[in-house]
Design a protein around this motif. Structure first.
Motif, PDB file in Angstrom:
ATOM      1  N   LEU A  36      18.847 -18.574  -9.135  1.00 20.25           N
ATOM      2  CA  LEU A  36      19.814 -17.483  -9.110  1.00 20.25           C
ATOM      3  C   LEU A  36      19.431 -16.377 -10.090  1.00 20.25           C
ATOM      4  O   LEU A  36      19.486 -15.188  -9.762  1.00 20.25           O
ATOM      5  CB  LEU A  36      21.212 -18.019  -9.432  1.00 20.25           C
ATOM      6  N   THR A  37      19.000 -16.754 -11.283  1.00 24.80           N
ATOM      7  CA  THR A  37      18.569 -15.780 -12.282  1.00 24.80           C
ATOM      8  C   THR A  37      17.326 -15.029 -11.813  1.00 24.80           C
ATOM      9  O   THR A  37      17.235 -13.808 -11.962  1.00 24.80           O
ATOM     10  CB  THR A  37      18.285 -16.484 -13.622  1.00 24.80           C
ATOM     11  N   ALA A  87      16.399 -14.486  -8.704  1.00 23.72           N
ATOM     12  CA  ALA A  87      16.804 -13.576  -7.621  1.00 23.72           C
ATOM     13  C   ALA A  87      17.470 -12.333  -8.198  1.00 23.72           C
ATOM     14  O   ALA A  87      17.194 -11.207  -7.769  1.00 23.72           O
ATOM     15  CB  ALA A  87      17.743 -14.294  -6.658  1.00 23.72           C
ATOM     16  N   GLY A  88      18.338 -12.508  -9.163  1.00 22.36           N
ATOM     17  CA  GLY A  88      19.021 -11.368  -9.784  1.00 22.36           C
ATOM     18  C   GLY A  88      18.060 -10.433 -10.495  1.00 22.36           C
ATOM     19  O   GLY A  88      18.180  -9.210 -10.396  1.00 22.36           O
ATOM     20  N   MET A  89      17.086 -10.993 -11.194  1.00 26.75           N
ATOM     21  CA  MET A  89      16.111 -10.157 -11.894  1.00 26.75           C
ATOM     22  C   MET A  89      15.223  -9.397 -10.915  1.00 26.75           C
ATOM     23  O   MET A  89      14.857  -8.247 -11.164  1.00 26.75           O
ATOM     24  CB  MET A  89      15.260 -11.014 -12.837  1.00 26.75           C
ATOM     25  N   CYS A  90      14.869 -10.024  -9.801  1.00 29.07           N
ATOM     26  CA  CYS A  90      14.056  -9.331  -8.791  1.00 29.07           C
ATOM     27  C   CYS A  90      14.822  -8.179  -8.166  1.00 29.07           C
ATOM     28  O   CYS A  90      14.273  -7.091  -7.961  1.00 29.07           O
ATOM     29  CB  CYS A  90      13.614 -10.314  -7.704  1.00 29.07           C
ATOM     30  N   ILE A  91      16.078  -8.400  -7.864  1.00 30.83           N
ATOM     31  CA  ILE A  91      16.886  -7.335  -7.272  1.00 30.83           C
ATOM     32  C   ILE A  91      17.088  -6.205  -8.283  1.00 30.83           C
ATOM     33  O   ILE A  91      16.998  -5.022  -7.928  1.00 30.83           O
ATOM     34  CB  ILE A  91      18.227  -7.899  -6.770  1.00 30.83           C
ATOM     35  N   LEU A  92      17.323  -6.543  -9.540  1.00 31.09           N
ATOM     36  CA  LEU A  92      17.472  -5.526 -10.580  1.00 31.09           C
ATOM     37  C   LEU A  92      16.173  -4.748 -10.756  1.00 31.09           C
ATOM     38  O   LEU A  92      16.186  -3.522 -10.867  1.00 31.09           O
ATOM     39  CB  LEU A  92      17.892  -6.172 -11.904  1.00 31.09           C
ATOM     40  N   GLY A  93      15.037  -5.444 -10.771  1.00 35.96           N
ATOM     41  CA  GLY A  93      13.745  -4.774 -10.901  1.00 35.96           C
ATOM     42  C   GLY A  93      13.455  -3.852  -9.741  1.00 35.96           C
ATOM     43  O   GLY A  93      12.898  -2.762  -9.916  1.00 35.96           O
ATOM     44  N   THR A  94      13.835  -4.265  -8.541  1.00 38.12           N
ATOM     45  CA  THR A  94      13.636  -3.419  -7.369  1.00 38.12           C
ATOM     46  C   THR A  94      14.490  -2.161  -7.467  1.00 38.12           C
ATOM     47  O   THR A  94      14.038  -1.066  -7.130  1.00 38.12           O
ATOM     48  CB  THR A  94      13.988  -4.194  -6.088  1.00 38.12           C
ATOM     49  N   SER A  95      15.710  -2.296  -7.942  1.00 35.92           N
ATOM     50  CA  SER A  95      16.585  -1.135  -8.091  1.00 35.92           C
ATOM     51  C   SER A  95      16.033  -0.154  -9.116  1.00 35.92           C
ATOM     52  O   SER A  95      16.051   1.061  -8.901  1.00 35.92           O
ATOM     53  CB  SER A  95      17.982  -1.575  -8.507  1.00 35.92           C
ATOM     54  N   ILE A  96      15.523  -0.667 -10.212  1.00 35.48           N
ATOM     55  CA  ILE A  96      14.949   0.203 -11.244  1.00 35.48           C
ATOM     56  C   ILE A  96      13.709   0.904 -10.706  1.00 35.48           C
ATOM     57  O   ILE A  96      13.511   2.096 -10.938  1.00 35.48           O
ATOM     58  CB  ILE A  96      14.639  -0.616 -12.515  1.00 35.48           C
ATOM     59  N   ASP A  97      12.855   0.181  -9.981  1.00 30.11           N
ATOM     60  CA  ASP A  97      11.659   0.792  -9.400  1.00 30.11           C
ATOM     61  C   ASP A  97      12.000   1.879  -8.398  1.00 30.11           C
ATOM     62  O   ASP A  97      11.304   2.882  -8.299  1.00 30.11           O
ATOM     63  CB  ASP A  97      10.795  -0.267  -8.707  1.00 30.11           C
ATOM     64  N   LYS A  98      13.049   1.672  -7.643  1.00 31.65           N
ATOM     65  CA  LYS A  98      13.425   2.659  -6.622  1.00 31.65           C
ATOM     66  C   LYS A  98      13.770   3.996  -7.261  1.00 31.65           C
ATOM     67  O   LYS A  98      13.351   5.042  -6.786  1.00 31.65           O
ATOM     68  CB  LYS A  98      14.604   2.129  -5.798  1.00 31.65           C
ATOM     69  N   PHE A  99      14.512   3.972  -8.360  1.00 31.66           N
ATOM     70  CA  PHE A  99      14.895   5.223  -9.012  1.00 31.66           C
ATOM     71  C   PHE A  99      13.742   5.818  -9.818  1.00 31.66           C
ATOM     72  O   PHE A  99      13.611   7.022  -9.911  1.00 31.66           O
ATOM     73  CB  PHE A  99      16.117   5.015  -9.900  1.00 31.66           C
ATOM     74  N   SER A 100      12.892   4.995 -10.410  1.00 28.14           N
ATOM     75  CA  SER A 100      11.780   5.519 -11.201  1.00 28.14           C
ATOM     76  C   SER A 100      10.696   6.096 -10.306  1.00 28.14           C
ATOM     77  O   SER A 100       9.985   7.005 -10.705  1.00 28.14           O
ATOM     78  CB  SER A 100      11.202   4.430 -12.105  1.00 28.14           C
ATOM     79  N   PHE A 101      10.546   5.604  -9.084  1.00 29.28           N
ATOM     80  CA  PHE A 101       9.527   6.122  -8.168  1.00 29.28           C
ATOM     81  C   PHE A 101       9.868   7.536  -7.736  1.00 29.28           C
ATOM     82  O   PHE A 101       8.981   8.370  -7.590  1.00 29.28           O
ATOM     83  CB  PHE A 101       9.376   5.210  -6.946  1.00 29.28           C
ATOM     84  N   LYS A 102      11.135   7.835  -7.543  1.00 30.84           N
ATOM     85  CA  LYS A 102      11.532   9.184  -7.155  1.00 30.84           C
ATOM     86  C   LYS A 102      11.178  10.191  -8.242  1.00 30.84           C
ATOM     87  O   LYS A 102      10.776  11.304  -7.965  1.00 30.84           O
ATOM     88  CB  LYS A 102      13.030   9.238  -6.857  1.00 30.84           C
ATOM     89  N   GLU A 103      11.317   9.793  -9.508  1.00 28.76           N
ATOM     90  CA  GLU A 103      10.985  10.689 -10.603  1.00 28.76           C
ATOM     91  C   GLU A 103       9.478  10.918 -10.680  1.00 28.76           C
ATOM     92  O   GLU A 103       9.027  11.998 -11.009  1.00 28.76           O
ATOM     93  CB  GLU A 103      11.500  10.120 -11.919  1.00 28.76           C
ATOM     94  N   LYS A 104       8.678   9.911 -10.373  1.00 30.32           N
ATOM     95  CA  LYS A 104       7.225  10.066 -10.384  1.00 30.32           C
ATOM     96  C   LYS A 104       6.761  10.931  -9.223  1.00 30.32           C
ATOM     97  O   LYS A 104       5.747  11.582  -9.299  1.00 30.32           O
ATOM     98  CB  LYS A 104       6.543   8.703 -10.317  1.00 30.32           C
ATOM     99  N   LEU A 105       7.492  10.914  -8.122  1.00 32.34           N
ATOM    100  CA  LEU A 105       7.095  11.637  -6.929  1.00 32.34           C
ATOM    101  C   LEU A 105       7.309  13.143  -7.084  1.00 32.34           C
ATOM    102  O   LEU A 105       6.540  13.947  -6.565  1.00 32.34           O
ATOM    103  CB  LEU A 105       7.879  11.118  -5.717  1.00 32.34           C
TER     104      LEU A 105
END
Length: 82
Positions: free
Chosen positions: A55-56, A58-76
């Motif tokens: 469970l932990t 899975a939660g960390m992977c989902i959190l990491g994916t969310s952070i990557d999604k927002f940081s990728f837009k800034e790099k783009l």
């Protein structure tokens, strides 16, 4: 159906995201453990610490994916202006 899973497990660049794949597998494992726990006797169920670890993860992977999604837009943005 194949396109749906590819789009679900891919990041903004179209490549497979390991965090999304691991998070998806952890969700499947958690659902399987839930079903097993409700069917079999208590002595054959997986340990609670193992379920909490998955469970932990899975939660960390989902959190990491969310952070990557927002940081990728800034790099783009700087690349679009160049």
């Amino acid at each position: 159906m194949k396109k749906f899973f590819k789009s679900m497990l891919s990041d903004e660049r179209g490549t497979y995201s390991h965090k999304r794949v691991i998070g998806f597998l952890c969700a499947i494992i958690l659902c399987t453990c839930l079903i097993i726990t409700s069917i079999v006797p208590k002595e054959f169920t997986p340990p609670e610490t193992l379920i909490n670890a998955v469970l932990t993860l899975a939660g960390m992977c989902i959190l990491g994916t969310s952070i990557d999604k927002f940081s990728f837009k800034e790099k783009l943005k700087p690349e679009e202006n160049a």
